[in-house]
Enzyme design. Structure first.
Site, PDB file in Angstrom:
ATOM      1  N   GLU A 227      -7.965  -5.844   5.453  1.00  0.00           N
ATOM      2  CA  GLU A 227      -7.861  -5.395   4.067  1.00  0.00           C
ATOM      3  C   GLU A 227      -6.731  -6.100   3.328  1.00  0.00           C
ATOM      4  O   GLU A 227      -6.874  -6.452   2.153  1.00  0.00           O
ATOM      5  CB  GLU A 227      -7.666  -3.880   4.030  1.00  0.00           C
ATOM      6  CG  GLU A 227      -8.897  -3.101   4.468  1.00  0.00           C
ATOM      7  CD  GLU A 227      -8.648  -1.611   4.521  1.00  0.00           C
ATOM      8  OE1 GLU A 227      -8.946  -0.929   3.517  1.00  0.00           O
ATOM      9  OE2 GLU A 227      -8.156  -1.123   5.559  1.00  0.00           O
TER      10      GLU A 227
ATOM     11  N   GLY B  91     -11.530   4.718  10.858  1.00  0.00           N
ATOM     12  CA  GLY B  91     -10.114   4.872  11.134  1.00  0.00           C
ATOM     13  C   GLY B  91      -9.769   6.335  11.010  1.00  0.00           C
ATOM     14  O   GLY B  91     -10.639   7.200  11.165  1.00  0.00           O
TER      15      GLY B  91
ATOM     16  N   HIS C 141     -12.405   2.672   0.523  1.00  0.00           N
ATOM     17  CA  HIS C 141     -12.404   1.628   1.562  1.00  0.00           C
ATOM     18  C   HIS C 141     -13.232   0.424   1.124  1.00  0.00           C
ATOM     19  O   HIS C 141     -13.660  -0.393   1.944  1.00  0.00           O
ATOM     20  CB  HIS C 141     -12.963   2.141   2.896  1.00  0.00           C
ATOM     21  CG  HIS C 141     -12.153   3.213   3.540  1.00  0.00           C
ATOM     22  ND1 HIS C 141     -12.734   4.194   4.326  1.00  0.00           N
ATOM     23  CD2 HIS C 141     -10.823   3.476   3.524  1.00  0.00           C
ATOM     24  CE1 HIS C 141     -11.794   5.008   4.760  1.00  0.00           C
ATOM     25  NE2 HIS C 141     -10.629   4.599   4.286  1.00  0.00           N
TER      26      HIS C 141
ATOM     27  N   ILE D 136     -10.522   2.872  14.913  1.00  0.00           N
ATOM     28  CA  ILE D 136     -11.412   3.455  15.919  1.00  0.00           C
ATOM     29  C   ILE D 136     -12.602   2.536  16.158  1.00  0.00           C
ATOM     30  O   ILE D 136     -13.006   2.303  17.306  1.00  0.00           O
ATOM     31  CB  ILE D 136     -11.862   4.861  15.470  1.00  0.00           C
ATOM     32  CG1 ILE D 136     -10.663   5.808  15.392  1.00  0.00           C
ATOM     33  CG2 ILE D 136     -12.925   5.420  16.414  1.00  0.00           C
ATOM     34  CD1 ILE D 136     -10.953   7.118  14.698  1.00  0.00           C
ATOM     35  N   GLY D 137     -13.173   2.012  15.104  1.00  0.00           N
ATOM     36  CA  GLY D 137     -14.334   1.140  15.248  1.00  0.00           C
ATOM     37  C   GLY D 137     -14.047  -0.090  16.080  1.00  0.00           C
ATOM     38  O   GLY D 137     -14.908  -0.558  16.836  1.00  0.00           O
TER      39      GLY D 137
ATOM     40  N   ASP E 201      -5.493  11.762  17.046  1.00  0.00           N
ATOM     41  CA  ASP E 201      -5.456  10.476  17.739  1.00  0.00           C
ATOM     42  C   ASP E 201      -6.556  10.451  18.799  1.00  0.00           C
ATOM     43  O   ASP E 201      -6.557  11.271  19.727  1.00  0.00           O
ATOM     44  CB  ASP E 201      -4.086  10.266  18.384  1.00  0.00           C
ATOM     45  CG  ASP E 201      -3.908   8.865  18.934  1.00  0.00           C
ATOM     46  OD1 ASP E 201      -4.794   8.402  19.687  1.00  0.00           O
ATOM     47  OD2 ASP E 201      -2.875   8.235  18.638  1.00  0.00           O
TER      48      ASP E 201
ATOM     49  N   ASN F   3       0.869  -1.181   0.000  1.00  0.00           N
ATOM     50  CA  ASN F   3       0.000   0.000   0.000  1.00  0.00           C
ATOM     51  C   ASN F   3       0.904   1.229   0.000  1.00  0.00           C
ATOM     52  O   ASN F   3       1.443   1.613   1.034  1.00  0.00           O
ATOM     53  CB  ASN F   3      -0.916  -0.016   1.221  1.00  0.00           C
ATOM     54  CG  ASN F   3      -1.838   1.196   1.277  1.00  0.00           C
ATOM     55  OD1 ASN F   3      -1.824   2.045   0.395  1.00  0.00           O
ATOM     56  ND2 ASN F   3      -2.645   1.279   2.325  1.00  0.00           N
TER      57      ASN F   3
ATOM     58  N   ARG G 128      -2.759  -2.162  -3.239  1.00  0.00           N
ATOM     59  CA  ARG G 128      -3.960  -1.376  -2.999  1.00  0.00           C
ATOM     60  C   ARG G 128      -3.904  -0.113  -3.850  1.00  0.00           C
ATOM     61  O   ARG G 128      -2.925   0.624  -3.834  1.00  0.00           O
ATOM     62  CB  ARG G 128      -4.062  -0.974  -1.527  1.00  0.00           C
ATOM     63  CG  ARG G 128      -5.318  -0.161  -1.232  1.00  0.00           C
ATOM     64  CD  ARG G 128      -5.260   0.535   0.101  1.00  0.00           C
ATOM     65  NE  ARG G 128      -6.479   1.299   0.347  1.00  0.00           N
ATOM     66  CZ  ARG G 128      -6.568   2.283   1.230  1.00  0.00           C
ATOM     67  NH1 ARG G 128      -5.535   2.640   1.952  1.00  0.00           N
ATOM     68  NH2 ARG G 128      -7.708   2.931   1.392  1.00  0.00           N
TER      69      ARG G 128
ATOM     70  N   ARG H 299      -9.774  15.086   7.685  1.00  0.00           N
ATOM     71  CA  ARG H 299     -10.656  15.527   6.606  1.00  0.00           C
ATOM     72  C   ARG H 299     -11.968  16.045   7.167  1.00  0.00           C
ATOM     73  O   ARG H 299     -12.506  15.497   8.126  1.00  0.00           O
ATOM     74  CB  ARG H 299     -10.938  14.377   5.640  1.00  0.00           C
ATOM     75  CG  ARG H 299      -9.718  13.833   4.930  1.00  0.00           C
ATOM     76  CD  ARG H 299     -10.107  12.730   3.960  1.00  0.00           C
ATOM     77  NE  ARG H 299      -8.938  12.037   3.446  1.00  0.00           N
ATOM     78  CZ  ARG H 299      -8.800  10.718   3.419  1.00  0.00           C
ATOM     79  NH1 ARG H 299      -9.766   9.942   3.877  1.00  0.00           N
ATOM     80  NH2 ARG H 299      -7.707  10.170   2.941  1.00  0.00           N
TER      81      ARG H 299
ATOM     82  N   ARG I 218      -7.186   8.428  21.204  1.00  0.00           N
ATOM     83  CA  ARG I 218      -6.751   8.159  22.576  1.00  0.00           C
ATOM     84  C   ARG I 218      -6.369   9.458  23.274  1.00  0.00           C
ATOM     85  O   ARG I 218      -6.777   9.706  24.419  1.00  0.00           O
ATOM     86  CB  ARG I 218      -5.571   7.180  22.558  1.00  0.00           C
ATOM     87  CG  ARG I 218      -5.932   5.784  22.074  1.00  0.00           C
ATOM     88  CD  ARG I 218      -4.717   4.968  21.740  1.00  0.00           C
ATOM     89  NE  ARG I 218      -3.983   5.532  20.605  1.00  0.00           N
ATOM     90  CZ  ARG I 218      -2.960   4.943  20.000  1.00  0.00           C
ATOM     91  NH1 ARG I 218      -2.553   3.749  20.423  1.00  0.00           N
ATOM     92  NH2 ARG I 218      -2.349   5.505  18.973  1.00  0.00           N
TER      93      ARG I 218
END
Length: 420
Positions: A401, A227, A197, A348-349, A299, A27, A108, A258, A301
């Site tokens: 992926e 993500g 994605h 994140i998910g 981030d 990638n 990718r 974004r 966290r």
């Protein structure tokens, strides 16, 4: 290395490939190269790594194999040197690629446009096609093409395949794919909803069918790929009918850097009144907006730590992120009519229980409920986070992926060999 092995693109669906064959998945980003050596049948990541900050004197190289992580800092001038170092890292720290029996390289590629309906066995014409689509993905396709060119130079005897993020969304109905602008303009400049994605959304939606042991054709799903880049999809019977990213990956959900959905007139306003160039606005919306633009941090966290410390900007950033996410969940519920399964995936998910819980809180009337105990913590395996008997099954499904790209790669090579 045998180019005639193959494997189906659904988990567990095997064709003619030796069980020891592996696929090197690459990638290439604008300033990075991620890679993973994958066993497409067993699904294991044998080795992985990343070269970051390409073009800098202090580029970062990370290579992981057999539980050992090797980290280096050194000058990396371009993608060619980066990929050469990747091959050297395999030789120095394992596994040896010849002994690993690499049967293919899978790349990718973000944008396949209307040209590539699915994965493509790479030749000069395919590379030219990827480069020609660069206006639709200027931050991605040029780097993807450069990575392919270098990999072909370094591994000339290994078949290589391009797997496109946008291909899964070629099935969008016209009502979902079409923007309300004059169609002669849209046709001339290839303007439509392409999505991104797609490899992740396809993999997760097919995994869901396997997990719940139901035919894929019978399931209505929402997949939330959350993500640093984030997208949502509505999948009906295994076919994508809606997705949040559009002509480019900028549209849709609020992301790490974004903006996601924004009034297009903001671009005109900034150009006319702030004197910003198109390139400056492009940089603003793609690299300096989203959660980072609102809080100074992308981030999650760190974002949660900032919120706990009372940072109001961080709180607003998360509120805006969740608000947009909930809007899309509601909208895609309406698109599908009913939802059998909703899945969270990506960084994140899979790892942020606060985001998962807040995204569905208050949506009980739409059939979404969360069991807080089941939801707690990071999830490295498939996990049911809805209570027993809930109208809609809510899952965390770790995406893979690279595995999906590896499987699509060998099945594409097998198909090409069968028709040769």
């Amino acid at each position: 290395m045998n180019p005639h092995h193959g494997l189906g693109d659904q988990p567990g669906q095997q064709a003619d490939i030796a069980t020891h064959g592996t696929v090197l998945v690459i990638n290439s980003g604008s300033s990075s190269v991620k890679y993973q050596l994958v066993d497409p049948i067993g699904g294991d990541a044998i080795a992985s790594g990343i070269v970051e900050r390409i073009g800098a004197q202090d580029a970062l190289l990370t290579h992981k194999h057999n539980g050992v992580s090797t980290k280096l800092t050194e000058p990396i001038t371009d993608h060619g040197q980066a990929l050469r170092r990747v091959l050297e890292l395999f030789a120095e720290h394992g596994p040896d690629l010849a002994e690993a029996d690499v049967v293919a390289v899978g790349h990718r590629v973000v944008q396949g446009g209307d040209v590539f309906a699915g994965p493509a066995l790479i030749d000069d014409a395919v590379v030219a096609g990827i480069e020609a689509l660069s206006p639709l993905a200027p931050l991605h396709n040029p780097a993807n093409a450069r990575g392919i060119e270098v990999a072909r130079e370094l591994l000339p005897d290994v078949p290589q395949v391009a797997v496109f993020d946008s291909s899964f969304f070629r099935t969008l109905p016209d009502a979902a794919a079409t923007y309300a602008i004059p169609q002669d303009v849209a046709s001339t400049y290839s303007i439509r909803r392409y999505g991104a994605h797609g490899t992740s959304h396809q993999y997760v939606s097919r995994e869901v069918a396997r997990i719940v042991d139901r035919p894929l054709e019978d399931i209505n799903q929402i997949v939330l790929h959350l993500g640093n880049g984030a997208s949502a999809s509505a999948v009906q019977g295994g076919v994508a009918v809606e997705t949040s990213m559009g002509l480019t990956p900028l549209e849709g959900l609020v992301m790490g850097t974004r903006s996601g959905d924004i009034d297009p007139s903001v671009v005109f306003h900034l150009h006319r009144n702030a004197g910003m160039s198109i390139d400056e606005i492009d940089d603003l919306l793609n690299r300096r907006s989203g959660v980072k633009g609102l809080s100074g941090e992308s981030d999650f966290r760190t974002l949660h730590e900032m919120i706990e410390a009372g940072d109001e900007d961080a709180k607003l950033a998360l509120d805006v992120y969740i608000h947009r996410l909930r809007k899309y969940i509601g909208a895609y519920t309406a698109v599908l009519g009913h939802v059998d399964v909703l899945s969270f995936t990506a960084g994140i998910g899979e790892n942020d229980d606060i985001v998962r819980a807040r995204a569905l809180t208050g949506l009980e009337g739409l059939g979404y409920t969360i069991d807080l105990e089941r939801n707690a913590g990071r999830k490295s395996d498939v996990t049911v986070i809805s209570p027993d008997g809930a109208p809609t099954l809510v899952l965390v499904v770790p995406t893979a992926e690279e595995l999906a790209i590896a499987r699509l790669t060998v099945s594409t090579i097998a198909a090409a060999a069968a028709t040769a």
